[in-house]
Structure formats: structure tokens, C-alpha cells
Write a protein that holds these residues in place. Structure first.
Motif, PDB file in Angstrom:
ATOM      1  N   MET A 289       0.827  -1.033  -0.146  1.00 15.34           N
ATOM      2  CA  MET A 289       0.253   0.276  -0.205  1.00 15.34           C
ATOM      3  C   MET A 289       1.022   1.068   0.120  1.00 15.34           C
ATOM      4  N   SER A 290      -0.245   2.617  -0.687  1.00 11.87           N
ATOM      5  CA  SER A 290       1.439   3.155  -0.746  1.00 11.87           C
ATOM      6  C   SER A 290       0.480   4.204   0.283  1.00 11.87           C
ATOM      7  N   THR A 291       0.997   4.938   1.359  1.00  8.48           N
ATOM      8  CA  THR A 291       0.476   5.766   2.209  1.00  8.48           C
ATOM      9  C   THR A 291      -1.155   7.212   1.479  1.00  8.48           C
TER      10      THR A 291
ATOM     11  N   LEU B  89      -4.959   7.433  -2.326  1.00  8.88           N
ATOM     12  CA  LEU B  89      -6.178   7.604  -2.401  1.00  8.88           C
ATOM     13  C   LEU B  89      -7.172   5.983  -2.619  1.00  8.88           C
ATOM     14  N   PHE B  90      -7.232   5.597  -3.656  1.00  4.75           N
ATOM     15  CA  PHE B  90      -7.205   4.392  -3.733  1.00  4.75           C
ATOM     16  C   PHE B  90      -6.880   3.197  -3.235  1.00  4.75           C
ATOM     17  N   CYS B  91      -5.800   3.715  -2.521  1.00  5.55           N
ATOM     18  CA  CYS B  91      -5.470   2.391  -2.143  1.00  5.55           C
ATOM     19  C   CYS B  91      -6.150   2.032  -0.329  1.00  5.55           C
ATOM     20  N   LYS B  92      -6.569   3.602   0.418  1.00  9.13           N
ATOM     21  CA  LYS B  92      -7.187   3.761   1.231  1.00  9.13           C
ATOM     22  C   LYS B  92      -8.763   3.100   0.955  1.00  9.13           C
ATOM     23  N   ILE B  93      -9.012   3.610  -0.284  1.00 11.26           N
ATOM     24  CA  ILE B  93     -10.492   2.548  -0.503  1.00 11.26           C
ATOM     25  C   ILE B  93     -10.028   1.493  -0.844  1.00 11.26           C
ATOM     26  N   VAL B  94      -9.273   0.735  -1.013  1.00 10.60           N
ATOM     27  CA  VAL B  94      -8.942  -0.226  -1.223  1.00 10.60           C
ATOM     28  C   VAL B  94      -8.838  -1.037   0.136  1.00 10.60           C
TER      29      VAL B  94
ATOM     30  N   GLY C 189     -10.134   0.225   3.097  1.00 10.82           N
ATOM     31  CA  GLY C 189     -11.181   0.722   3.820  1.00 10.82           C
ATOM     32  C   GLY C 189     -10.919   1.376   4.904  1.00 10.82           C
ATOM     33  N   GLU C 190      -9.776   2.147   4.633  1.00 10.83           N
ATOM     34  CA  GLU C 190     -10.214   3.565   5.098  1.00 10.83           C
ATOM     35  C   GLU C 190     -11.022   4.602   4.586  1.00 10.83           C
ATOM     36  N   VAL C 191     -11.145   4.870   3.436  1.00 10.90           N
ATOM     37  CA  VAL C 191     -11.647   5.891   2.898  1.00 10.90           C
ATOM     38  C   VAL C 191     -12.976   4.813   2.419  1.00 10.90           C
ATOM     39  N   PRO C 192     -14.428   5.774   2.271  1.00  9.37           N
ATOM     40  CA  PRO C 192     -15.330   4.284   2.101  1.00  9.37           C
ATOM     41  C   PRO C 192     -15.306   4.684   0.199  1.00  9.37           C
ATOM     42  N   GLY C 193     -16.052   3.636  -0.062  1.00  6.51           N
ATOM     43  CA  GLY C 193     -16.087   2.874  -1.288  1.00  6.51           C
ATOM     44  C   GLY C 193     -17.811   2.760  -2.025  1.00  6.51           C
ATOM     45  N   ASP C 194     -18.363   3.258  -2.829  1.00  7.73           N
ATOM     46  CA  ASP C 194     -19.412   2.343  -3.240  1.00  7.73           C
ATOM     47  C   ASP C 194     -19.047   0.562  -4.203  1.00  7.73           C
TER      48      ASP C 194
ATOM     49  N   GLN D 184      -4.344  11.602 -16.351  1.00  9.04           N
ATOM     50  CA  GLN D 184      -4.287  10.772 -14.753  1.00  9.04           C
ATOM     51  C   GLN D 184      -4.384  11.605 -13.629  1.00  9.04           C
ATOM     52  N   SER D 185      -5.331  11.598 -12.841  1.00  8.24           N
ATOM     53  CA  SER D 185      -5.269  12.894 -11.749  1.00  8.24           C
ATOM     54  C   SER D 185      -5.194  11.773 -10.239  1.00  8.24           C
ATOM     55  N   VAL D 186      -5.248  10.026 -10.505  1.00  2.00           N
ATOM     56  CA  VAL D 186      -4.688   8.710  -9.294  1.00  2.00           C
ATOM     57  C   VAL D 186      -4.354   8.578  -9.895  1.00  2.00           C
TER      58      VAL D 186
END
Ligand code: AMP
Length: 115
Positions: free
Chosen positions: A1-3, A6-11, A13-18, A95-97
Motif C-alpha cells: 500500500m502507498s500511504t 486515495l485508491f489504496c485507502k479505498i481498497v 476501507g480507510e476511505v469509503p467506496g461504493d 490521470q489524476s489518481v
């Protein structure tokens, strides 16, 4: 994980994803700013910066990414009428993320070419 990714955080569960589809290697979740009735992002669980990087460094993850796109298309009812898969890459690709993601876009007639 890259700290700071954003998408690592969604993976993790640190940031919610639908989330709409999950596999061992990939996660698919709805884009927060949809450009069509269906707009889903498909990402590998591991951090790779773009499509070339995941294809070279982890071909199995790249394959799983494409298989997950197919599952999203089936599940979201896009497979019959069609849809678009987009990988914006780098600065000119807007590419923004910095974690490879495939946009799966559909549910309406799309136009071509993009800007
Ligand atoms: P790109 O510009 O190709 O790098 O795509 C990044 C996408 O991530 C954009 O379409 C954004 O709307 C989307 N996005 C940004 N933050 C979130 C978030 N928290 N959850 C879901 N999608 C997001």
C-alpha cells in the motif's frame, strides 16, 4: 500500500467506496463524479501507477483487472449494448489518481472522439 494513495485507502476501507464487484486481486467501485448512468472504477488491490506498470510487474493482476471489468459489465447490464473502458495515463492523459484504474462507462450512447 502507498500511504498517500486515495485508491489504496479505498481498497483497505480507510476511505469509503461504493463497491460493486470484488475479487482477490481487484476492487470495482462507483466513481464519485459519474460521467454516465454507470461509471465504475476498477483497480488492482496492489499499488501500480499505471496500466503498463501492472502489466509488466504483475501480469496476473492485470488479467484479473480485465476479468473484473467483464464482471462489472455483466452485473451492471452493459454487456449487450456496449460500454467504454478508459485508462487515463500520465499528465497528457489527465490521470489524476496515481493508482492504475480502468473507468467502465456506459448506460447511454457515448460519443467519439473524446476531447
Ligand atoms: P482519472 O482522472 O482518470 O485519474 O480518474 C480518477 C477518478 O477518480 C475521477 O473520475 C474521480 O471522479 C474519481 N474519484 C476521485 N475521488 C474518488 C472517491 N473518493 N471515490 C470514487 N471515485 C473517486
Amino acid at each position: 500500500m502507498s500511504t498517500d494513495c486515495l485508491f489504496c485507502k479505498i481498497v483497505v476501507g480507510e476511505v469509503p467506496g461504493d463497491v460493486v464487484v470484488e475479487s482477490d486481486r481487484s476492487l470495482a467501485f462507483r466513481d464519485i463524479d459519474p460521467q454516465a448512468p454507470t461509471h465504475v472504477l476498477v483497480v488492482p488491490r496492489d499499488h501500480h501507477r499505471n496500466l503498463a506498470a501492472v502489466a509488466v510487474d504483475d501480469p496476473a493482476a492485470a488479467t484479473d483487472l480485465l476479468q473484473t471489468v467483464a464482471k462489472v459489465a455483466e452485473q451492471e447490464g452493459l454487456a449487450e449494448d456496449g460500454y467504454r473502458v478508459v485508462a487515463n495515463t500520465g499528465e497528457h492523459g489527465q490521470q489524476s489518481v496515481d493508482h492504475v484504474h480502468l473507468h467502465v462507462i456506459g448506460g447511454r450512447q457515448l460519443q467519439w472522439p473524446p476531447g
